[in-house]
Design a protein around this motif. Structure first.
Motif, PDB file in Angstrom:
ATOM      1  N   ILE A  98      -3.163  13.978   5.719  1.00 47.33           N
ATOM      2  CA  ILE A  98      -3.891  12.718   5.919  1.00 47.33           C
ATOM      3  C   ILE A  98      -4.375  12.675   7.368  1.00 47.33           C
ATOM      4  N   ILE A  99      -5.450  13.405   7.623  1.00 47.32           N
ATOM      5  CA  ILE A  99      -5.988  13.527   8.981  1.00 47.32           C
ATOM      6  C   ILE A  99      -7.510  13.429   8.921  1.00 47.32           C
ATOM      7  N   ASP A 100      -8.116  13.018  10.037  1.00 49.32           N
ATOM      8  CA  ASP A 100      -9.570  12.895  10.081  1.00 49.32           C
ATOM      9  C   ASP A 100     -10.206  14.159  10.668  1.00 49.32           C
ATOM     10  N   ALA A 101     -11.539  14.120  10.804  1.00 53.04           N
ATOM     11  CA  ALA A 101     -12.274  15.291  11.293  1.00 53.04           C
ATOM     12  C   ALA A 101     -11.878  15.647  12.722  1.00 53.04           C
ATOM     13  N   ASN A 102     -11.617  14.649  13.554  1.00 53.98           N
ATOM     14  CA  ASN A 102     -11.243  14.913  14.944  1.00 53.98           C
ATOM     15  C   ASN A 102      -9.932  15.689  15.024  1.00 53.98           C
ATOM     16  N   GLU A 103      -8.963  15.287  14.202  1.00 59.60           N
ATOM     17  CA  GLU A 103      -7.675  15.975  14.204  1.00 59.60           C
ATOM     18  C   GLU A 103      -7.814  17.393  13.656  1.00 59.60           C
ATOM     19  N   LYS A 104      -8.672  17.570  12.650  1.00 62.15           N
ATOM     20  CA  LYS A 104      -8.912  18.913  12.116  1.00 62.15           C
ATOM     21  C   LYS A 104      -9.492  19.822  13.196  1.00 62.15           C
ATOM     22  N   LYS A 120     -10.299   9.427  -0.398  1.00 65.00           N
ATOM     23  CA  LYS A 120     -10.626  10.245   0.759  1.00 65.00           C
ATOM     24  C   LYS A 120      -9.614   9.977   1.866  1.00 65.00           C
ATOM     25  N   ASN A 121      -9.459  10.958   2.747  1.00 67.02           N
ATOM     26  CA  ASN A 121      -8.564  10.761   3.891  1.00 67.02           C
ATOM     27  C   ASN A 121      -9.001   9.573   4.735  1.00 67.02           C
ATOM     28  N   ARG A 175      -7.876   4.342   6.982  1.00 66.05           N
ATOM     29  CA  ARG A 175      -8.328   2.974   7.232  1.00 66.05           C
ATOM     30  C   ARG A 175      -7.367   1.961   6.617  1.00 66.05           C
ATOM     31  N   TRP A 176      -6.926   2.209   5.395  1.00 68.17           N
ATOM     32  CA  TRP A 176      -6.008   1.285   4.725  1.00 68.17           C
ATOM     33  C   TRP A 176      -4.700   1.130   5.505  1.00 68.17           C
ATOM     34  N   LEU A 177      -4.176   2.256   6.000  1.00 65.82           N
ATOM     35  CA  LEU A 177      -2.861   2.236   6.650  1.00 65.82           C
ATOM     36  C   LEU A 177      -2.946   2.171   8.172  1.00 65.82           C
ATOM     37  N   LEU A 208       0.830  -1.215   0.000  1.00 64.29           N
ATOM     38  CA  LEU A 208       0.000   0.000   0.000  1.00 64.29           C
ATOM     39  C   LEU A 208       0.861   1.260   0.000  1.00 64.29           C
ATOM     40  N   PHE A 209       1.905   1.258   0.831  1.00 64.50           N
ATOM     41  CA  PHE A 209       2.794   2.414   0.888  1.00 64.50           C
ATOM     42  C   PHE A 209       3.395   2.675  -0.488  1.00 64.50           C
TER      43      PHE A 209
END
Length: 336
Positions: free
Chosen positions: A253-259, A232-233, A238-240, A157-158
């Motif tokens: 590469i951050i989710d809504a919580n981190e934003k 999508k982020n 999820r993949w990684l 994946l990487f």
């Protein structure tokens, strides 16, 4: 012939005068020297390169010459294919500032309107996309560093993501493949070169589809933004299996919580700057002031107790104009 190059875009101020013109034996190379810039300026550098390429496309400009790792032949060497000597014409020695090139030749990149149409709007869109691809490549490398390059279970994946985003950024599949192989070699347990090339081949195919008008049209008919991978982020996370703690170290590469967390930090920082601008004290200054006040009151209490050894807490409180509870607290400090 040296000195006889006549490209009208240089005289019409469509492009700045090159610092060097290299007659390579098989063509002409125009070189603009710039002042050093940080690595994060690569997307802007790429946008300027693309603009220059567009202006020179009518004389057969080669898009493969735009990658940032390109090395040109040196003056006096001989082109092994044409057997001709390489000659360099030095036009001037003044280095350009990348931002000045942007403002003078690509001013549309400084505007924020999203409703732009036509070539200028396309340049803005491409610059934004390239900035995102570059930031995601940096995030992949940072994530690998955070995991000490121990990526077993995620190596394919990487490498797939790195090859795809690198293709999108450089428009050079050969260079993207080379960089991806180099990344894989740095893993604690790298995949074999043959295996990693085979496992990530679809990344290059997706990039080719992304640059194909028919493929893009078909993708849009199906409801997609376009051909290629529009991840999508949340999908990448999820993949990684990217943890919240890892996301704190990433750019995009951050989710809504981190934003939301970052927004709270920015808001607190702005509030703190505003309060300091209005004369408000920092927390350290406030605590130091409170400590000094406490020590001063404790000293006053000690002197009052020496003068009035039989005074009650209530009487001492009245003398010092503080509460009885505060007298009790200060007495503990005096005893200690």
């Amino acid at each position: 012939m040296v000195g006889k190059l006549d490209i009208e875009v240089f005289y019409d101020n469509i492009l700045p005068e090159p610092n060097l013109i290299i007659f390579s034996g098989r063509g002409i190379v125009c070189v603009w020297l710039i002042e050093p810039v940080p690595y994060k300026a690569l997307p802007l550098w790429k946008a300027v390169e693309n603009y220059f390429y567009e202006q020179l496309s009518y004389v057969g400009a080669d898009k493969k010459s735009l990658d940032p790792t390109r090395v040109f032949r040196i003056d006096g060497s001989v082109n092994s294919k044409s057997k001709r000597e390489v000659v360099v014409e030095y036009r001037h020695g003044d280095r350009y500032v990348l931002r000045d090139l942007q403002y003078e030749y690509l001013p549309e990149l400084t505007r924020t309107g999203t409703g732009k149409k036509g070539r200028k709007g396309e340049l803005v869109r491409l610059h934004n996309i390239q900035t995102l691809h570059y930031a995601r490549l940096l995030d992949l490398i940072r994530l690998a560093e955070l995991r000490n390059y121990d990526l077993k279970g995620y190596r394919e994946l990487f490498c797939f993501l790195y090859r795809y985003w690198s293709c999108c950024l450089t428009d050079d599949p050969d260079e993207a493949l080379r960089q991806m192989i180099e990344l894989n070699a740095g893993f604690k347990e790298p995949l074999s070169e043959k295996e990693v090339i085979r496992a990530t081949k679809s990344a290059e195919k997706a990039w080719m589809a992304r640059n194909d008008a028919k493929a893009n049209e078909e993708a849009r008919k199906k409801g997609y933004p376009g051909a290629g991978y529009n991840l999508k982020n949340s999908t990448i996370i999820r993949w990684l299996d990217i943890t919240p703690e890892e996301q704190r170290h990433l750019q995009t590469i951050i989710d809504a919580n981190e934003k939301r967390r970052r927004k709270r930090e920015r808001d607190r920082a702005r509030t703190g700057e505003l309060r300091r601008g209005q004369g408000a004290k920092t927390r350290e200054e406030y605590l130091e002031e409170q400590r000094e006040r406490t020590e001063d009151k404790a000293w006053q209490l000690q002197k009052a107790m020496e003068r009035h050894p039989d005074a009650t807490n209530k009487q001492l409180a009245m003398m010092l104009q503080i509460s009885v509870r505060r007298v009790q607290q200060l007495k503990r400090l005096v005893k200690n």
